[in-house]
Write an enzyme that holds these catalytic residues in place. Structure first.
Site, PDB file in Angstrom:
ATOM      1  N   ALA A   1       0.812  -1.222   0.000  1.00 20.18           N
ATOM      2  CA  ALA A   1       0.000   0.000   0.000  1.00 20.18           C
ATOM      3  C   ALA A   1       0.844   1.271   0.000  1.00 20.18           C
ATOM      4  CB  ALA A   1      -0.920   0.003   1.215  1.00 20.18           C
TER       5      ALA A   1
ATOM      6  N   GLN B   1      -5.912  -0.178   2.505  1.00 23.03           N
ATOM      7  CA  GLN B   1      -5.380   0.631   3.600  1.00 23.03           C
ATOM      8  C   GLN B   1      -5.468   2.083   3.121  1.00 23.03           C
ATOM      9  OE1 GLN B   1      -1.119   0.482   4.216  1.00 23.03           O
ATOM     10  NE2 GLN B   1      -1.284   0.958   6.407  1.00 23.03           N
TER      11      GLN B   1
ATOM     12  N   ALA C   1       8.084  -8.209 -53.316  1.00 22.34           N
ATOM     13  CA  ALA C   1       8.489  -6.999 -52.590  1.00 22.34           C
ATOM     14  C   ALA C   1       7.402  -5.933 -52.696  1.00 22.34           C
ATOM     15  CB  ALA C   1       9.789  -6.458 -53.175  1.00 22.34           C
TER      16      ALA C   1
ATOM     17  N   ARG D   1      10.450   7.571  -1.913  1.00 22.68           N
ATOM     18  CA  ARG D   1      11.821   7.719  -2.416  1.00 22.68           C
ATOM     19  C   ARG D   1      11.931   7.426  -3.921  1.00 22.68           C
ATOM     20  NH1 ARG D   1      13.937   3.994   2.455  1.00 22.68           N
ATOM     21  NH2 ARG D   1      11.723   3.477   2.443  1.00 22.68           N
TER      22      ARG D   1
ATOM     23  N   THR E   1       3.630  -0.433   8.475  1.00 17.34           N
ATOM     24  CA  THR E   1       3.477  -1.834   8.059  1.00 17.34           C
ATOM     25  C   THR E   1       2.567  -2.639   9.007  1.00 17.34           C
ATOM     26  OG1 THR E   1       5.660  -2.134   9.068  1.00 17.34           O
ATOM     27  CG2 THR E   1       5.581  -2.098   6.684  1.00 17.34           C
TER      28      THR E   1
ATOM     29  N   TYR F   1       3.334  -5.425 -46.018  1.00 12.99           N
ATOM     30  CA  TYR F   1       2.423  -5.468 -44.870  1.00 12.99           C
ATOM     31  C   TYR F   1       1.361  -6.527 -45.112  1.00 12.99           C
ATOM     32  CZ  TYR F   1      -1.301  -4.481 -41.640  1.00 12.99           C
ATOM     33  OH  TYR F   1      -2.264  -4.628 -40.679  1.00 12.99           O
TER      34      TYR F   1
ATOM     35  N   ARG G   1       3.564  -8.719 -35.300  1.00  9.76           N
ATOM     36  CA  ARG G   1       2.658  -8.216 -34.258  1.00  9.76           C
ATOM     37  C   ARG G   1       1.725  -9.330 -33.792  1.00  9.76           C
ATOM     38  NH1 ARG G   1       0.034  -3.423 -37.207  1.00  9.76           N
ATOM     39  NH2 ARG G   1      -1.305  -3.479 -35.365  1.00  9.76           N
TER      40      ARG G   1
ATOM     41  N   ASN H   1      -6.223  -3.718 -45.560  1.00 11.96           N
ATOM     42  CA  ASN H   1      -7.196  -4.431 -44.720  1.00 11.96           C
ATOM     43  C   ASN H   1      -8.141  -3.496 -43.974  1.00 11.96           C
ATOM     44  OD1 ASN H   1      -5.094  -3.451 -43.116  1.00 11.96           O
ATOM     45  ND2 ASN H   1      -5.401  -5.036 -41.571  1.00 11.96           N
TER      46      ASN H   1
ATOM     47  N   ALA I   1       2.814  -7.687 -61.262  1.00 14.30           N
ATOM     48  CA  ALA I   1       3.444  -6.655 -60.426  1.00 14.30           C
ATOM     49  C   ALA I   1       2.682  -5.346 -60.554  1.00 14.30           C
ATOM     50  CB  ALA I   1       4.891  -6.469 -60.857  1.00 14.30           C
TER      51      ALA I   1
HETATM   52  C1  UD1 Z   1      10.796  -2.286   6.095  1.00 11.37           C
HETATM   53  C2  UD1 Z   1      11.007  -2.792   7.514  1.00 11.37           C
HETATM   54  C3  UD1 Z   1      12.508  -2.900   7.765  1.00 11.37           C
HETATM   55  C4  UD1 Z   1      13.139  -3.819   6.750  1.00 11.37           C
HETATM   56  C5  UD1 Z   1      12.798  -3.393   5.317  1.00 11.37           C
HETATM   57  C6  UD1 Z   1      13.194  -4.487   4.335  1.00 11.37           C
HETATM   58  C7  UD1 Z   1       9.150  -1.957   8.901  1.00 11.37           C
HETATM   59  C8  UD1 Z   1       8.724  -0.960   9.890  1.00 11.37           C
HETATM   60  N1  UD1 Z   1      10.410  -1.865   8.469  1.00 11.37           N
HETATM   61  O1  UD1 Z   1      11.335  -0.976   6.024  1.00 11.37           O
HETATM   62  O2  UD1 Z   1      12.748  -3.410   9.086  1.00 11.37           O
HETATM   63  O3  UD1 Z   1      14.552  -3.848   6.928  1.00 11.37           O
HETATM   64  O4  UD1 Z   1      11.380  -3.184   5.164  1.00 11.37           O
HETATM   65  O5  UD1 Z   1      13.005  -4.139   3.000  1.00 11.37           O
HETATM   66  O6  UD1 Z   1       8.367  -2.815   8.529  1.00 11.37           O
HETATM   67  N2  UD1 Z   1       3.532  -0.644   3.340  1.00 11.37           N
HETATM   68  C9  UD1 Z   1       2.157  -0.663   3.429  1.00 11.37           C
HETATM   69  N3  UD1 Z   1       1.523   0.244   4.217  1.00 11.37           N
HETATM   70  C10 UD1 Z   1       2.200   1.161   4.956  1.00 11.37           C
HETATM   71  C11 UD1 Z   1       3.607   1.160   4.889  1.00 11.37           C
HETATM   72  C12 UD1 Z   1       4.241   0.249   4.068  1.00 11.37           C
HETATM   73  O7  UD1 Z   1       1.509  -1.481   2.762  1.00 11.37           O
HETATM   74  O8  UD1 Z   1       1.559   1.926   5.668  1.00 11.37           O
HETATM   75  C13 UD1 Z   1       4.209  -1.623   2.457  1.00 11.37           C
HETATM   76  C14 UD1 Z   1       5.002  -0.953   1.352  1.00 11.37           C
HETATM   77  O9  UD1 Z   1       4.204  -0.818   0.189  1.00 11.37           O
HETATM   78  C15 UD1 Z   1       6.172  -1.892   1.134  1.00 11.37           C
HETATM   79  C16 UD1 Z   1       6.349  -2.584   2.478  1.00 11.37           C
HETATM   80  O10 UD1 Z   1       5.148  -2.364   3.201  1.00 11.37           O
HETATM   81  O11 UD1 Z   1       5.879  -2.870   0.160  1.00 11.37           O
HETATM   82  C17 UD1 Z   1       7.548  -2.028   3.252  1.00 11.37           C
HETATM   83  O12 UD1 Z   1       7.364  -0.651   3.482  1.00 11.37           O
HETATM   84  P1  UD1 Z   1       8.571   0.406   3.403  1.00 11.37           P
HETATM   85  O13 UD1 Z   1       8.017   1.725   3.741  1.00 11.37           O
HETATM   86  O14 UD1 Z   1       9.306   0.254   2.130  1.00 11.37           O
HETATM   87  O15 UD1 Z   1       9.481  -0.113   4.621  1.00 11.37           O
HETATM   88  P2  UD1 Z   1      11.057   0.042   4.792  1.00 11.37           P
HETATM   89  O16 UD1 Z   1      11.351   1.414   5.282  1.00 11.37           O
HETATM   90  O17 UD1 Z   1      11.762  -0.426   3.590  1.00 11.37           O
HETATM   91 CA    CA Z   2      11.165  -1.024   1.581  1.00  7.33          CA
END
Ligand code: UD1
Ligand code: CA
Length: 452
Positions: A8, A69, A371, A13, A75, A357, A324, A377, A414
């Protein structure tokens, strides 16, 4: 065991308008890499979506349960949004949508250990030279997890720990549910961290993985490129060990679902994507792109594009051909330079070697397409079909205005524009007759030798 994929997050970044998990690796959206491996280990899969909900929903298999979410509060909060999926008496494997290259073998090992040791949770870790950005693993000498400290919350000492959380873990569903209720957003980011549930679980084992390429997370576009390169090389190593020659792995791109037979040679600058199957003893490339094609044995494709096509044995394609969707080429067909083919079936031994074609067309056996032949079509509204029967010869620069049927063993002059069906064994001419005006040029210039 059930599998829950967290996808979600926005992926701040990435600096993108597209959700992170929709970004592609080897032409396959990141989220589909994770789903594919999930489907190898379980039949009950759910995913948590939020950012770019509609975009991601459209990418995934409709049999996967979706939880929304709405606000991304971390997470642990993401898992809470899928609480109904946590079934009593069952285990749940959590995968992250941005850790795309995890293997089935590793997930099997994780599950086996979890069950055999009767753990509350089993966490996958890895040692990285540069652990920046990852949660650090703090454990005792018996590989029992004490806690995970996120990068942003870690002390100077903790930052030196190189063993990190991969994000992949398996939990006893019931215990996870209880622990989630206790998690509080008391950290630098003000988020509900899934990594905090371990504070409330008694028996958590850490399994340290050898191959770190499997668990690299993608957080920005630099990591996206790095992960793609690592995955790409692993795929090609497997193919090379299985008997495929890849002349220059550094300029070759092959998707994970591609199958290639032994003694096939892949020349440089070649891209083979989707669910493409290539037989034995083929030569593919250089400078070729193939997407979702089924290709037989001893096929040669040079400097060409092929999509959603089926190609039988001994076919030669290129240079500069474009196949294609819906192209079907039977054995020994030859397709040459600047030939475009769409929704067309060409039977054995027929050729279209130059500047042509063919669209919505059936071409019989032993046909020569001269050729510059064009099947007309499309009338601006609808598409129509052309049928060319066996053993016919289409002269250069013919326009075949569809719908039209060219009989067996015919000859098309031709430069003809063919608008009516041609019966078997006939010659068809559809062009103005040639007129020769004798001495016309000489007469014109007779009194003006300089041509002024
Ligand atoms: C997370 C872990 C970190 C680990 C790293 C590995 C946590 C708090 N941290 O950090 O310990 O080393 O992954 O790659 O879990 N997501 C949601 N909803 C949210 C937030 C995130 O679904 O509210 C999903 C993101 O889409 C992603 C995954 O969870 O697929 C990880 O989230 P991200 O924000 O990338 O966590 P990291 O900072 O990489
Ligand atoms: Ca991550």
């Amino acid at each position: 065991m059930r599998v829950l994929i967290l996808a979600a997050g926005q992926g701040k970044r990435m600096n993108s308008k597209i959700p992170k998990v929709a970004h592609k690796i080897l032409d396959k959206p990141m989220v589909n890499w994770v789903i594919d491996v999930a489907q190898k280990v379980s039949e009950e899969i759910a995913i948590v979506l939020g950012n770019g909900f509609e975009i991601v929903k459209q990418l995934i298999d409709p049999s996967i349960a979706i939880f929304e979410q709405k606000e991304q509060l971390g997470t642990a909060h993401a898992v809470m949004c899928a609480k109904d999926f946590l079934k009593k008496g069952d285990n749940i494997l959590i995968l992250y949508g941005d850790v795309p290259f995890i293997s089935k073998e590793t997930l099997d090992l994780l599950q086996r250990t979890h069950i055999e040791h009767n753990n509350d949770a089993t966490v996958l870790s890895v040692v990285l030279d540069d652990p920046t950005g990852y949660g650090r693993i703090i454990k005792n000498s018996k590989n029992q997890l004490i806690k995970i400290v996120e990068d942003k919350d870690s002390s100077e000492n903790e930052k030196n720990i190189k063993e990190v959380n991969t994000g992949i873990a398996i939990f006893n569903s019931e215990k996870l549910k209880d622990a989630l209720d206790k998690v509080k957003p008391q950290n630098v980011q003000g988020e509900y961290y899934l990594t905090d549930v371990f504070l409330f679980l008694d028996k958590t084992e850490v399994i340290q993985l050898e191959n770190n390429a499997e668990v690299l997370g993608v957080n920005d576009r630099i990591q996206l490129a790095e992960v793609e390169r690592k995955i790409r090389m692993e795929i090609m190593k497997k193919l090379m060990l299985s008997g495929v020659t890849i002349v220059d792995p550094y300029s070759t791109y092959i998707s994970p679902d591609v199958e290639i037979g032994i003694d096939t040679i892949i020349q440089p600058q070649t891209f083979i994507y989707g669910r493409t199957i290539i037989g034995e003893n083929c030569e593919i490339g250089p400078l070729t792109r193939i997407l979702n094609c089924k290709i037989g044995n001893k096929v040669k494709i040079i400097r060409s594009e092929c999509e959603l096509s089926e190609i039988k044995d001994n076919v030669k394609i290129g240079p500069f051909s474009r196949l294609r969707e819906g192209t079907f080429l039977e054995e020994n067909v030859k397709i040459g330079n600047f030939v475009e083919i769409k929704k067309t079936h060409i039977a054995t031994n027929s050729k279209a070697q130059h500047l042509t074609y063919l669209g919505d067309t059936y071409v019989g056996k032993n046909v020569n397409i001269g050729a510059g032949t064009i099947t007309c079509n499309y009338d601006g509204r609808k598409k129509y079909e052309t049928f060319i029967d066996d053993d016919s010869f289409i002269g250069s620069n013919a326009s075949l205005v569809a719908p039209v049927k060219i009989g067996k063993n015919t000859l098309i002059g031709a430069g003809s524009v063919i608008t009516k069906d041609v019966p078997d064994d006939s010659l068809a001419l559809g062009r103005a007759q040639q007129v020769n005006k004798l001495n016309w040029v000489k007469e014109k210039w007779k009194n003006n030798l300089k041509g002024e």
